[in-house]
Motif scaffolding. Structure first.
Motif, PDB file in Angstrom:
ATOM      1  N   MET A   1       3.213  37.709 -13.810  1.00 14.92           N
ATOM      2  CA  MET A   1       3.630  36.348 -13.458  1.00 14.92           C
ATOM      3  C   MET A   1       2.419  35.415 -13.580  1.00 14.92           C
ATOM      4  O   MET A   1       1.611  35.316 -12.668  1.00 14.92           O
ATOM      5  N   SER A   2       2.274  34.803 -14.718  1.00 13.66           N
ATOM      6  CA  SER A   2       1.142  33.912 -14.950  1.00 13.66           C
ATOM      7  C   SER A   2       1.259  32.643 -14.120  1.00 13.66           C
ATOM      8  O   SER A   2       2.351  32.125 -13.889  1.00 13.66           O
ATOM      9  N   PHE A   3       0.116  32.133 -13.674  1.00 12.95           N
ATOM     10  CA  PHE A   3       0.101  30.867 -12.953  1.00 12.95           C
ATOM     11  C   PHE A   3       0.720  29.740 -13.770  1.00 12.95           C
ATOM     12  O   PHE A   3       1.238  28.772 -13.221  1.00 12.95           O
ATOM     13  N   GLN A   4       0.631  29.849 -15.113  1.00 13.28           N
ATOM     14  CA  GLN A   4       1.122  28.780 -15.974  1.00 13.28           C
ATOM     15  C   GLN A   4       2.615  28.889 -16.275  1.00 13.28           C
ATOM     16  O   GLN A   4       3.155  28.083 -17.024  1.00 13.28           O
TER      17      GLN A   4
ATOM     18  N   LEU B   1       8.652  28.570  -9.693  1.00 11.79           N
ATOM     19  CA  LEU B   1       9.821  28.834  -8.861  1.00 11.79           C
ATOM     20  C   LEU B   1       9.459  29.741  -7.689  1.00 11.79           C
ATOM     21  O   LEU B   1       9.914  29.542  -6.554  1.00 11.79           O
ATOM     22  N   PHE B   2       8.636  30.748  -7.966  1.00 10.74           N
ATOM     23  CA  PHE B   2       8.178  31.671  -6.913  1.00 10.74           C
ATOM     24  C   PHE B   2       7.416  30.914  -5.831  1.00 10.74           C
ATOM     25  O   PHE B   2       7.663  31.099  -4.634  1.00 10.74           O
ATOM     26  N   LEU B   3       6.485  30.048  -6.252  1.00 10.80           N
ATOM     27  CA  LEU B   3       5.680  29.301  -5.283  1.00 10.80           C
ATOM     28  C   LEU B   3       6.557  28.366  -4.456  1.00 10.80           C
ATOM     29  O   LEU B   3       6.349  28.238  -3.238  1.00 10.80           O
TER      30      LEU B   3
ATOM     31  N   PHE C   1       6.712  28.686  -0.523  1.00 11.82           N
ATOM     32  CA  PHE C   1       6.318  27.514   0.274  1.00 11.82           C
ATOM     33  C   PHE C   1       7.437  27.139   1.247  1.00 11.82           C
ATOM     34  O   PHE C   1       7.178  26.864   2.433  1.00 11.82           O
ATOM     35  N   ALA C   2       8.673  27.129   0.764  1.00 14.68           N
ATOM     36  CA  ALA C   2       9.798  26.752   1.625  1.00 14.68           C
ATOM     37  C   ALA C   2       9.971  27.756   2.771  1.00 14.68           C
ATOM     38  O   ALA C   2      10.165  27.362   3.934  1.00 14.68           O
TER      39      ALA C   2
END
Length: 475
Positions: free
Chosen positions: A1-4, A10-12, A16-17
């Motif tokens: 799962m690349s940061f880019q 979507l994961f972040l 976060f939620a």
């Protein structure tokens, strides 16, 4: 799962939620973050999640046993277990084939035909980082600087925390575990700072590091014999800035994501190419890694107080070189930097004995020192970028060809040169410029902030050369 990737975005958003939802339920929040961290790591290779768990379990138990042992022998025994398992796993995956190949070559030099089997092992991504991160915990407990945590979940989250697990910064337990035990106050300012750091990290990676790689670095190192010495030299300088923008960009994103989730991670860079000596460079470059070697290896084998300080420095820098990769080019890289640091220490001692200042004074001497230090750092990185020692030697030979006999090809592009110039200017200009720009962005109306984000995204897409992996993932 690349940061880019869209997957990471979507994961972040989901993490976060959920993190916000469980902000006042610490146990549920930690469970979510631990599950998210293991999911993130398993997206790279699910088979090595067990290795991450094993490293966490061994060091958690060893830390508790070290603390509870009634005598020095028991403490040393459990420290040996921690070091043996952690470094043994690292050596098996990262250095086994290097040792096998070196043994075969040595045997062949004495006339023996050694057909030694090569291990078919895929290097687990981030293994050097999470190994050192977990080891720092047991070493600090052994030295009486840290108390063991009672929660395996907290320790497992410390080791596997997804912003840092792949490329750091290498965080000490005393920097992270207290934030789990006593969460930092919820802060809008921290989240805003995190967003700005994430944006800066993506700009460094996509608009600088990847562009420099495509336009200058990769062509030069792919076929150095085809290009002019000038192009090869500029490519070496470009690689130094590519490496800095790549790793510091990752660090910015990692620290920014952590801030969004309510955590503070250590900084990792301090304008390293403004260093006035190689020693000073290592005080500014990848400080979480260099600090680990300083605190746990250099001081552990005696530092400047026990044994021969120059031998201790050489051991430390060869270890730093080998940490970056399994090859004689990395050994030589460590020896070069160790030699420079030893010489600088000897020179400082001589100057102090004569009553002279240890460091250059005045603008002109400092500029000369900065330029000379950058040359040493940049040129030594040929060993860092080349796949092996022979390739590095071929690159240097091509770069040192007489101009009359060398190829004339110098395929400079306007984009490549402009990006390199911008990287240099941004690095040497005052960091307050970024701080002023960040404050201006945060004070702007939401509509303008959204427009700026959309414009930045379009610019990054225009300059992007694809989702190239971060360089330090290979370490």
């Amino acid at each position: 799962m690349s940061f880019q990737s869209l997957h990471f975005l979507l994961f972040l958003c989901a993490v976060f939620a959920l993190n916000r939802h469980f902000l006042h339920r610490p146990d549920a929040r930690k469970n979510v973050l631990l599950a998210a961290s293991y999911y993130f790591y398993m997206c790279w290779d699910w088979r090595y999640a067990g290795l991450l768990l094993l490293m966490s379990a061994v060091n958690f138990v060893a830390g508790r046993r070290i603390h509870d042992s009634a005598d020095a022998r028991g403490r040393k025994l459990w420290l040996a277990v921690s070091l043996g398992v952690s470094l043994g796993v690292l050596a098996c995956f990262k250095y086994a084939n290097f040792f096998i190949d070196s043994a075969a070559r040595l045997a062949a030099s004495f006339g023996f035909a050694a057909d030694l089997p090569v291990l078919q092992l895929l290097l687990p991504v981030g293994i050097s980082f999470f190994t050192f991160q977990s080891l720092s915990y047991t070493l600090d407990i052994f030295r009486g600087r840290e108390r063991p945590t009672d929660s395996f979940r907290d320790f497992a989250l410390f080791v596997a925390f997804f912003p840092t697990v792949l490329s750091g910064p290498i965080t000490r337990a005393r920097q992270f575990l207290p934030q789990l035990e006593q969460p930092l106050p919820d802060s809008r300012e921290r989240m805003e700072e995190g967003l700005v750091l994430i944006l800066r990290g993506f700009v460094k990676k996509m608009a600088f590091a990847d562009v420099l790689a495509v336009h200058l670095v990769n062509p030069a190192f792919a076929s150095p014999a085809d290009y002019s010495p000038l192009f090869l030299l500029v490519a070496v300088y470009a690689f130094s800035f590519q490496l800095y923008m790549d790793l510091s960009g990752y660090t910015d994103i990692a620290r920014g994501v952590a801030k969004l989730l309510g955590f503070e991670l250590p900084t990792n860079f301090d304008r390293p190419y403004r260093a006035t000596s190689v020693s000073n460079f290592w005080q500014r470059w990848h400080t979480s890694m260099s600090g680990f070697f300083r605190d746990y290896l250099y001081f552990g084998i005696g530092g400047s107080k026990h044994g021969n300080v120059y031998a201790n420095l050489y051991i430390t820098f060869v270890a730093i070189g080998c940490w970056h990769g399994a090859g004689w080019n990395f050994v030589l890289y460590g020896l070069i930097h160790g030699s420079c640091v030893c010489f600088e220490r000897w020179r400082r001692g001589r100057r102090e004995a004569r009553g002279l200042p240890a460091e250059p004074q005045g603008l002109a001497p400092r500029l000369v020192a900065i330029v000379l230090t950058f040359q040493i750092v940049a040129l030594s990185r040929i060993l860092f970028r080349a796949p092996d020692l022979a390739s590095a030697a071929a690159y240097v030979a091509a770069m040192l060809q007489p101009v009359a006999a060398a190829p004339a090809a110098a395929p400079f592009t306007a984009v490549g040169l402009a990006t390199l110039l911008a990287a240099v200017l941004l690095h040497y200009l005052s960091p307050r410029l970024f701080e002023h720009a960040a404050r201006g962005y945060l004070r702007a109306p939401v509509v303008l902030q959204g427009g700026a984000l959309a414009g930045l995204a379009l610019i990054l897409l225009a300059f992007s050369s694809g989702g190239a992996a971060f360089i330090y993932f290979q370490f």
